[in-house]
Design an enzyme around this catalytic site. Sequence first.
Site, PDB file in Angstrom:
ATOM      1  N   PRO A   2      69.449 106.087  38.562  1.00  0.00           N
ATOM      2  CA  PRO A   2      69.672 105.981  40.001  1.00  0.00           C
ATOM      3  C   PRO A   2      68.653 106.747  40.815  1.00  0.00           C
ATOM      4  CG  PRO A   2      71.406 107.273  38.949  1.00  0.00           C
ATOM      5  CD  PRO A   2      70.503 106.818  37.874  1.00  0.00           C
ATOM      6  N   GLU A   3      67.940 106.060  41.662  1.00  0.00           N
ATOM      7  CA  GLU A   3      67.086 106.697  42.653  1.00  0.00           C
ATOM      8  C   GLU A   3      67.672 106.354  44.015  1.00  0.00           C
ATOM      9  OE1 GLU A   3      62.840 106.580  42.043  1.00  0.00           O
ATOM     10  OE2 GLU A   3      63.088 106.335  39.903  1.00  0.00           O
ATOM     11  N   HIS A 102      82.655 108.395  28.633  1.00  0.00           N
ATOM     12  CA  HIS A 102      81.988 109.556  29.220  1.00  0.00           C
ATOM     13  C   HIS A 102      82.575 109.937  30.578  1.00  0.00           C
ATOM     14  CE1 HIS A 102      79.172 109.414  25.938  1.00  0.00           C
ATOM     15  NE2 HIS A 102      78.906 108.150  26.204  1.00  0.00           N
ATOM     16  N   ARG A 122      74.753 111.306  29.992  1.00  0.00           N
ATOM     17  CA  ARG A 122      73.812 112.393  29.670  1.00  0.00           C
ATOM     18  C   ARG A 122      74.123 113.696  30.398  1.00  0.00           C
ATOM     19  NH1 ARG A 122      68.473 108.472  29.870  1.00  0.00           N
ATOM     20  NH2 ARG A 122      69.514 106.799  28.788  1.00  0.00           N
ATOM     21  N   ARG A 176      48.919 121.184  50.267  1.00  0.00           N
ATOM     22  CA  ARG A 176      49.164 121.341  48.834  1.00  0.00           C
ATOM     23  C   ARG A 176      47.874 121.203  48.044  1.00  0.00           C
ATOM     24  NH1 ARG A 176      54.499 121.334  46.567  1.00  0.00           N
ATOM     25  NH2 ARG A 176      55.682 122.317  48.220  1.00  0.00           N
TER      26      ARG A 176
END
Length: 303
Positions: A2-3, A102, A122, A176
């Site tokens: 998921p993003e 899970h 996970r 940066r």
Amino acid sequence: MPELPEVEVVRRGLERWTSGRTAASAEVLHPRAVRRYAAGPADFAGRLAGRVMLAPRRRGKYLWIPLQDAGAAQEPSEALLAHLGMSGQLLVGEPGREREKHLRVRIVFTDGGHDLRFVDQRTFGHLMVCELVPDTFGVPGPAGQGLVPEPIVHIAADPLEEAFDPEAFFGALRRRKTGIKRALLDQSLISGVGNIYADEALWRAGLHWARPTETLTRAEAARVLEGAREVMGAALDVGGTSFDSLYVNVNGESGYFERSLDAYGRRDEPCRRCGTPIRRDVFMNRSSYSCPTCQPRPRRARY
DNA sequence: AGATGTTCCTGGATGC
DNA sequence: TGCATCCAGGAACATC
């Protein structure tokens, strides 16, 4: 995985299924799921019981549900905060259905209707209850809209937010001394961009992942942003990306975006612009996919 | 202080 | 067939 688009799909699902409902109780089946909540699983559950879930909000990959005390009139000061990590799912369904292998957290409601489940193979994802504080990255919105969860005040606005400031992003990039992909993955500069969409945005912008940020032009930075917005918007339109069965939306339906990816996961396949085989590099212990022709490696690379 | 490296986790895929 | 190893990656944390 998921993003931002996938999390937004989940947010919309929750908006429909949990808004306005009162939590009756919560059950933490795996303590790791609430590891960031210092007061522990029992306190976590206690904070949810009896509270009304308002419309969920999102910044980048973080999702939160403001919690209001039943019958209270004031703005909520706390929220249920969620990050799905690699494999987290928020599922809504019949309370009596079988428990997922899970299943980590289960929340039931006073109306006895659909329950809310956090399932995560996970266990990179997590839930917590936290304070809502004034937003430092975004602009103040309508009442209660300018608040964000305290644990994520350092997370920058995401490129789909109105509050996102492209000029401030460009300035931060120029200050940066690192590579553009590392900067895209830094959630304190821009949020919601993960490994997949970073590669896609750079392919669209025609920039190599090791391009030093301090040499970017305003136009190049704008192309990266536009690429990220386009690819995430397209993913959102089709309900999120899915590479395996780990990502599903709040109702358990998979997204269909993976067929539309131009770079990620396409090693040795022809670039859709020029036909050159896409190459895979290992960088930050992750895969980076790019077109050697459209995205030439800079003479001076930064990692 | 800013840049970069390490770590957490599970299970499907891969190799011998 | 079975066992070992690799691989996926967000982001806090550790280290340089």
